[in-house]
Design a protein around this motif. Structure first.
Motif, PDB file in Angstrom:
ATOM      1  N   PRO A  90      -3.510 -41.697  22.648  1.00  0.00           N
ATOM      2  CA  PRO A  90      -3.697 -40.593  21.699  1.00  0.00           C
ATOM      3  C   PRO A  90      -4.382 -41.007  20.398  1.00  0.00           C
ATOM      4  O   PRO A  90      -4.219 -40.320  19.388  1.00  0.00           O
ATOM      5  CB  PRO A  90      -2.257 -40.157  21.448  1.00  0.00           C
ATOM      6  CG  PRO A  90      -1.468 -41.409  21.591  1.00  0.00           C
ATOM      7  CD  PRO A  90      -2.169 -42.289  22.578  1.00  0.00           C
ATOM      8  N   GLU A  91      -5.135 -42.171  20.378  1.00  0.00           N
ATOM      9  CA  GLU A  91      -5.699 -42.665  19.116  1.00  0.00           C
ATOM     10  C   GLU A  91      -6.632 -41.657  18.462  1.00  0.00           C
ATOM     11  O   GLU A  91      -6.719 -41.590  17.227  1.00  0.00           O
ATOM     12  CB  GLU A  91      -6.477 -43.979  19.347  1.00  0.00           C
ATOM     13  CG  GLU A  91      -5.596 -45.183  19.631  1.00  0.00           C
ATOM     14  CD  GLU A  91      -5.161 -45.232  21.076  1.00  0.00           C
ATOM     15  OE1 GLU A  91      -5.677 -44.414  21.876  1.00  0.00           O
ATOM     16  OE2 GLU A  91      -4.283 -46.055  21.422  1.00  0.00           O
ATOM     17  N   LEU A  93      -6.402 -38.655  18.350  1.00  0.00           N
ATOM     18  CA  LEU A  93      -5.729 -37.465  17.831  1.00  0.00           C
ATOM     19  C   LEU A  93      -5.052 -37.823  16.503  1.00  0.00           C
ATOM     20  O   LEU A  93      -4.668 -38.978  16.273  1.00  0.00           O
ATOM     21  CB  LEU A  93      -4.673 -36.989  18.824  1.00  0.00           C
ATOM     22  CG  LEU A  93      -5.189 -36.438  20.157  1.00  0.00           C
ATOM     23  CD1 LEU A  93      -4.027 -36.179  21.107  1.00  0.00           C
ATOM     24  CD2 LEU A  93      -5.967 -35.154  19.933  1.00  0.00           C
ATOM     25  N   PRO A  94      -4.906 -36.898  15.594  1.00  0.00           N
ATOM     26  CA  PRO A  94      -4.202 -37.183  14.327  1.00  0.00           C
ATOM     27  C   PRO A  94      -2.745 -37.523  14.597  1.00  0.00           C
ATOM     28  O   PRO A  94      -2.139 -36.964  15.508  1.00  0.00           O
ATOM     29  CB  PRO A  94      -4.352 -35.874  13.559  1.00  0.00           C
ATOM     30  CG  PRO A  94      -4.655 -34.840  14.587  1.00  0.00           C
ATOM     31  CD  PRO A  94      -5.369 -35.542  15.696  1.00  0.00           C
ATOM     32  N   ASP A  95      -2.203 -38.476  13.773  1.00  0.00           N
ATOM     33  CA  ASP A  95      -0.804 -38.859  13.929  1.00  0.00           C
ATOM     34  C   ASP A  95       0.081 -37.727  13.412  1.00  0.00           C
ATOM     35  O   ASP A  95      -0.038 -37.328  12.246  1.00  0.00           O
ATOM     36  CB  ASP A  95      -0.541 -40.133  13.117  1.00  0.00           C
ATOM     37  CG  ASP A  95       0.864 -40.665  13.394  1.00  0.00           C
ATOM     38  OD1 ASP A  95       1.664 -39.914  14.000  1.00  0.00           O
ATOM     39  OD2 ASP A  95       1.144 -41.807  12.992  1.00  0.00           O
ATOM     40  N   PRO A  96       0.928 -37.212  14.245  1.00  0.00           N
ATOM     41  CA  PRO A  96       1.766 -36.088  13.807  1.00  0.00           C
ATOM     42  C   PRO A  96       2.636 -36.468  12.611  1.00  0.00           C
ATOM     43  O   PRO A  96       2.886 -35.633  11.746  1.00  0.00           O
ATOM     44  CB  PRO A  96       2.630 -35.793  15.046  1.00  0.00           C
ATOM     45  CG  PRO A  96       1.933 -36.436  16.189  1.00  0.00           C
ATOM     46  CD  PRO A  96       1.138 -37.569  15.636  1.00  0.00           C
ATOM     47  N   LEU A  97       3.050 -37.763  12.529  1.00  0.00           N
ATOM     48  CA  LEU A  97       3.900 -38.184  11.427  1.00  0.00           C
ATOM     49  C   LEU A  97       3.132 -38.101  10.101  1.00  0.00           C
ATOM     50  O   LEU A  97       3.677 -37.674   9.064  1.00  0.00           O
ATOM     51  CB  LEU A  97       4.367 -39.637  11.675  1.00  0.00           C
ATOM     52  CG  LEU A  97       5.512 -40.110  10.798  1.00  0.00           C
ATOM     53  CD1 LEU A  97       6.738 -39.216  10.960  1.00  0.00           C
ATOM     54  CD2 LEU A  97       5.867 -41.557  11.111  1.00  0.00           C
ATOM     55  N   ASP A  98       1.843 -38.517  10.181  1.00  0.00           N
ATOM     56  CA  ASP A  98       1.008 -38.422   8.987  1.00  0.00           C
ATOM     57  C   ASP A  98       0.919 -36.988   8.509  1.00  0.00           C
ATOM     58  O   ASP A  98       0.955 -36.715   7.306  1.00  0.00           O
ATOM     59  CB  ASP A  98      -0.401 -38.940   9.297  1.00  0.00           C
ATOM     60  CG  ASP A  98      -0.402 -40.463   9.440  1.00  0.00           C
ATOM     61  OD1 ASP A  98       0.611 -41.081   9.049  1.00  0.00           O
ATOM     62  OD2 ASP A  98      -1.397 -40.995   9.972  1.00  0.00           O
ATOM     63  N   THR A 101       4.206 -36.162   6.662  1.00  0.00           N
ATOM     64  CA  THR A 101       4.352 -36.769   5.324  1.00  0.00           C
ATOM     65  C   THR A 101       3.343 -36.205   4.364  1.00  0.00           C
ATOM     66  O   THR A 101       3.637 -35.953   3.201  1.00  0.00           O
ATOM     67  CB  THR A 101       4.200 -38.293   5.407  1.00  0.00           C
ATOM     68  OG1 THR A 101       2.962 -38.561   6.096  1.00  0.00           O
ATOM     69  CG2 THR A 101       5.336 -38.930   6.172  1.00  0.00           C
TER      70      THR A 101
END
Lengths: 125, 192
Positions: A90-91, A93-98, A101
Motif C-alpha cells: 500500500p506504499e 496510498l496515503p497512510d491512514p494514520l497520517d 494525526t
C-alpha cells in the motif's frame, strides 16, 4: 350406383342392413378409457405451467444471484483492485494514520487566523 | 344448449375445450360407437379396433381448442383419423411381425348368446368377405354401406375424388357378391 343390379346385390343389401342394425356398442372398458383420456387432457389445459428450471450451470446461477452483468463487473473490478494492492503493497496510498494525526493537529491549532493571533498578542501586552 | 335441441358435435367440442366434462361423455356416446364399429369392420379385430378408437378419440380431445367451427364435420374428421390409423396399423404389421390377436375373433359371449345362429352366420360371412377385399375397397364399402356416408363425405375421409369412391365401392360390392355367391342358402336368403 344402382342398389339392386342383380339378385346377388339384394343379398348384400340385406347383409348391410343387418350390419347397420347390429351396430356394435362401445365396450364399457373402452368408454371408460376414452373418458379418462378426456379428463386427463382437460386437466393438462388447466394445470399451471411448471416453472422453468434454471439452466446453464453454476456460473449462470451465480451471475443471476449477484444481479447480472453490471453487478458482476463491479465485483470483478473490486476483486482486481484488492489483488493488486495485495501484491504491490500500500506504499502508493496515503497512510491512514497520517491522515488522522494531520486532522488532529488542525483541530488543536488554537488560532490559525492571523488577525485573531495579532489581536490576542495585543491583549497579552 | 337450449332445452329440446341437441347441440351439434361442433358445439360439444367447444364446450369440451372450455372444460365441460359432460360434453366429453356426449361426444363419446355419439361418435365412439361409430369409430369403433368402423375400425372393427376394417381391421377385423376387436383389440386393434379398441386401440384405434381410443387413439382417435384422444386426437379429437387434443384438437378441440384449435377446432374451427363450420370448417369440417367432426364425424368426418374422426372417420378420417380412424381410417389413417387403420392404414398405419396394417402397414406396421406388414413391415414387422403380425399380431397373433389380429385374427377375426367372435363377438363377446353375452351378445352371441342373444343372437340366432343365422344372424351370427351372416355377420361372420359379411366380415369374412370384407376381409378379403383390398384395404381401400373395404374402407369405401364400410363407409358407404354400413356407416351410410355420402360419396363426397367418403371422398373427404379417404382424400380421393368422388369418382374414385364410386369406383372403389362398385368394385368392392362386386367382389363381396362374388365371395358370398355360394352361400345364399346357408345365409337364409334362399334362391329367390
Amino acid at each position: 350406383m344402382a342398389m339392386a343390379d342383380t339378385g346377388k346385390d339384394m343379398d348384400l343389401d340385406g347383409l348391410f342392413a343387418q350390419a347397420r342394425e347390429e351396430r356394435l356398442g362401445l365396450p364399457e372398458s373402452l368408454q371408460a378409457a376414452i373418458l379418462a383420456d378426456a379428463a386427463a387432457v382437460q386437466a393438462e389445459w388447466q394445470a399451471p405451467e411448471p416453472e422453468k428450471p434454471v439452466r446453464g450451470g453454476f456460473w449462470l446461477q451465480l451471475r443471476q444471484a449477484v444481479g447480472g452483468w453490471p453487478a458482476l463487473g463491479g465485483l470483478a473490478a473490486a476483486s482486481a483492485a484488492g489483488l493488486w494492492i495485495g501484491f504491490t503493497g500500500p506504499e502508493f496510498l496515503p497512510d491512514p494514520l497520517d491522515l488522522v494525526t494531520a486532522s488532529a493537529e488542525v483541530e488543536t491549532v488554537p488560532y490559525d487566523n492571523f488577525d485573531l493571533a495579532v489581536l490576542l498578542a495585543e491583549d497579552f501586552e | 344448449m337450449t332445452p329440446g335441441s341437441a347441440p351439434s358435435d361442433d358445439a360439444l367440442l367447444v364446450l369440451f375445450a372450455n372444460g365441460d366434462g359432460q360434453a366429453a361423455a356426449e361426444l363419446t356416446a355419439r361418435l365412439g360407437p361409430r369409430a369403433f364399429g368402423t375400425a372393427f369392420r376394417v381391421l377385423g379385430n376387436r383389440a386393434e379396433a379398441e386401440d384405434v378408437t381410443q387413439e382417435a378419440m384422444v386426437r379429437l380431445w387434443r384438437i378441440a381448442p384449435d377446432w374451427e367451427q363450420g370448417k369440417a364435420k367432426v364425424s368426418t374428421w374422426l372417420y378420417r383419423v380412424v381410417m389413417n390409423l387403420c392404414i398405419d396399423l396394417k402397414r406396421r404389421q406388414r413391415g414387422g411381425h403380425v399380431d397373433l390377436d389380429a385374427v377375426p375373433e367372435p363377438e363377446d359371449p353375452a351378445r352371441s348368446a342373444a343372437e340366432t345362429l343365422q344372424e351370427r352366420a351372416r355377420w361372420d360371412a359379411l366380415q369374412g368377405a370384407l376381409m378379403q377385399l383390398p384395404e381401400r375397397q373395404r374402407q369405401a364399402v364400410v363407409l358407404r354401406h354400413i356407416e351410410e356416408l355420402s360419396n363426397p363425405e367418403i371422398a373427404g375421409v379417404m382424400d380421393i375424388s368422388v369418382e374414385a369412391v364410386e369406383s372403389l365401392t362398385a368394385r368392392g360390392k362386386r367382389a363381396l357378391a362374388k365371395a358370398l355367391a355360394g352361400r345364399r342358402e346357408e345365409l337364409g336368403y334362399g334362391n329367390g
